[in-house]
Design an enzyme around this catalytic site. Structure first.
Site, PDB file in Angstrom:
ATOM      1  N   GLU A  12      34.986  41.212  33.560  1.00 50.51           N
ATOM      2  CA  GLU A  12      35.052  40.068  32.643  1.00 50.51           C
ATOM      3  C   GLU A  12      33.708  39.850  31.966  1.00 50.51           C
ATOM      4  O   GLU A  12      33.632  39.495  30.796  1.00 50.51           O
ATOM      5  CB  GLU A  12      35.448  38.809  33.409  1.00 50.51           C
ATOM      6  CG  GLU A  12      36.837  38.880  33.977  1.00 50.51           C
ATOM      7  CD  GLU A  12      37.107  37.700  34.887  1.00 50.51           C
ATOM      8  OE1 GLU A  12      38.044  36.965  34.598  1.00 50.51           O
ATOM      9  OE2 GLU A  12      36.381  37.530  35.870  1.00 50.51           O
ATOM     10  N   GLY A  78      45.279  33.258  41.876  1.00 48.04           N
ATOM     11  CA  GLY A  78      46.654  33.473  42.321  1.00 48.04           C
ATOM     12  C   GLY A  78      47.491  32.249  41.974  1.00 48.04           C
ATOM     13  O   GLY A  78      47.048  31.120  42.176  1.00 48.04           O
ATOM     14  N   MET A 193      38.521  31.543  44.650  1.00 47.74           N
ATOM     15  CA  MET A 193      37.532  31.534  45.727  1.00 47.74           C
ATOM     16  C   MET A 193      36.171  30.933  45.354  1.00 47.74           C
ATOM     17  O   MET A 193      35.242  31.010  46.159  1.00 47.74           O
ATOM     18  CB  MET A 193      37.349  32.975  46.254  1.00 47.74           C
ATOM     19  CG  MET A 193      38.654  33.572  46.786  1.00 47.74           C
ATOM     20  SD  MET A 193      38.508  35.280  47.352  1.00 47.74           S
ATOM     21  CE  MET A 193      37.494  35.084  48.810  1.00 47.74           C
ATOM     22  N   GLU A 194      36.028  30.380  44.157  1.00 53.38           N
ATOM     23  CA  GLU A 194      34.678  29.946  43.747  1.00 53.38           C
ATOM     24  C   GLU A 194      34.596  28.587  43.036  1.00 53.38           C
ATOM     25  O   GLU A 194      33.594  27.872  43.164  1.00 53.38           O
ATOM     26  CB  GLU A 194      34.044  30.987  42.785  1.00 53.38           C
ATOM     27  CG  GLU A 194      33.844  32.361  43.353  1.00 53.38           C
ATOM     28  CD  GLU A 194      35.080  33.245  43.233  1.00 53.38           C
ATOM     29  OE1 GLU A 194      35.978  32.914  42.415  1.00 53.38           O
ATOM     30  OE2 GLU A 194      35.172  34.246  43.948  1.00 53.38           O
ATOM     31  N   ASP A 217      48.083  37.224  40.107  1.00 54.90           N
ATOM     32  CA  ASP A 217      49.049  37.508  41.170  1.00 54.90           C
ATOM     33  C   ASP A 217      49.677  36.198  41.613  1.00 54.90           C
ATOM     34  O   ASP A 217      49.248  35.130  41.193  1.00 54.90           O
ATOM     35  CB  ASP A 217      48.326  38.187  42.348  1.00 54.90           C
ATOM     36  CG  ASP A 217      47.217  37.310  42.895  1.00 54.90           C
ATOM     37  OD1 ASP A 217      47.478  36.496  43.783  1.00 54.90           O
ATOM     38  OD2 ASP A 217      46.071  37.420  42.401  1.00 54.90           O
TER      39      ASP A 217
HETATM   40  N1  ADE Z   1      41.931  35.286  42.945  1.00 54.51           N
HETATM   41  C1  ADE Z   1      42.948  35.959  42.371  1.00 54.51           C
HETATM   42  N2  ADE Z   1      44.025  36.013  43.178  1.00 54.51           N
HETATM   43  C2  ADE Z   1      43.669  35.354  44.306  1.00 54.51           C
HETATM   44  C3  ADE Z   1      44.331  35.106  45.526  1.00 54.51           C
HETATM   45  N3  ADE Z   1      45.576  35.523  45.735  1.00 54.51           N
HETATM   46  N4  ADE Z   1      43.666  34.405  46.488  1.00 54.51           N
HETATM   47  C4  ADE Z   1      42.391  33.992  46.264  1.00 54.51           C
HETATM   48  N5  ADE Z   1      41.716  34.225  45.145  1.00 54.51           N
HETATM   49  C5  ADE Z   1      42.345  34.899  44.167  1.00 54.51           C
END
Ligand code: ADE
Length: 253
Positions: A12, A78, A193-194, A217
């Site tokens: 990115e 996600g 996650m951030e 996802d």
């Molecule tokens: N970033 C993208 N997909 C994720 C997921 N399934 N869990 C945590 N961070 C993500």
């Protein structure tokens, strides 16, 4: 004063670096920061690193060392909410840390010392991000030619995003996460996650923060399957188009 554009992934960031005027690469705190201009706006491009601590370090360096005026985050997430599908875009309204649990000392998900579980994104920057996303969605030249399996167009959502130090990759876990948060009134659209860590650092320093995430996802058993390819082929183009459009809007303010 410059604007920090934080990316979660190198793919990115690299598409944005290519657009930088007068690029300058500076190492600090073991990280590479790219200084330069996009549409005549001074920017600092940085990788957040993966997970809350890495992202908090990067955000702190951006503020303390580079003196940025605002931070905007672009990355993938996600999808957890109903109808939040791969290829959709989520603009964060606020953030919760789904792995924060200091109970029974504090209510589950509450940030100790903050008397709240959720931190809001800056409404002005968030409105600009939404506008930037909508330009890309309606732009004929954007990367949005993609259609869902049913042929429908991808959707732009706005709402609550959860962050935690786990890649959520089973349907069981994502169901559990969503139900548990929902039972406390936290109706989460997406998980990553951030973002919540950067939101907290910006809150502490009184800096505006906004975030946009492309859904890579559904945080289920197939979450990791096409992840690398999605990032390479789709998410990096989304980040590039949205951020260029965002910086253009910034230019007008
Ligand atoms: N970033 C993208 N997909 C994720 C997921 N399934 N869990 C945590 N961070 C993500």
């Amino acid at each position: 004063m410059s604007t920090a554009i934080l990316s979660a992934l190198t793919e990115e960031q690299s598409s944005l670096v290519e657009h930088l005027a007068h690029p300058q690469r500076v190492m600090h705190a073991g990280r590479a920061f790219w200084l330069g201009e996009l549409h005549d706006q001074r920017v600092v491009l940085a990788l957040s690193g993966i997970g809350k601590v890495a992202a908090a370090t990067t955000a702190t360096a951006l503020i303390e060392h580079f003196g940025v005026a605002r931070i905007v985050f672009t990355g993938v997430a996600g999808g957890l909410g109903d109808g939040v599908n791969v290829g959709d875009v989520v603009v964060a309204q606020d953030y919760v840390q789904h792995d924060m649990d200091a109970s029974p000392l504090f209510p589950r998900w509450e940030l100790p010392g903050y008397a709240r579980s959720r931190l809001a994104c800056d409404p002005v920057l968030t409105a600009m991000l939404l506008e930037a996303v909508s330009h890309c969605v309606s732009g004929a030249s954007g990367p949005w030619g993609l259609k869902t399996a049913t042929g429908a167009a991808h959707v732009v959502h706005q709402g609550l995003v959860a962050s935690g130090d786990r890649f959520v990759s089973t349907a069981h876990e994502s169901r559990h996460l969503r139900t548990a948060l929902c039972s406390a009134g936290h109706d989460v659209l997406a998980v990553e996650m951030e973002g919540a860590a950067v939101a907290q650092v910006c809150h502490d320093y009184g800096l505006p923060f906004a975030a946009v995430r492309t859904i890579s996802d559904r945080a289920d058993d197939e979450a990791h399957g096409d992840f690398a390819e999605f990032v390479q082929t789709v998410a990096s183009r989304y980040a590039e188009q949205i951020m260029l459009s965002f910086v253009k809007l910034l230019q007008k303010t």
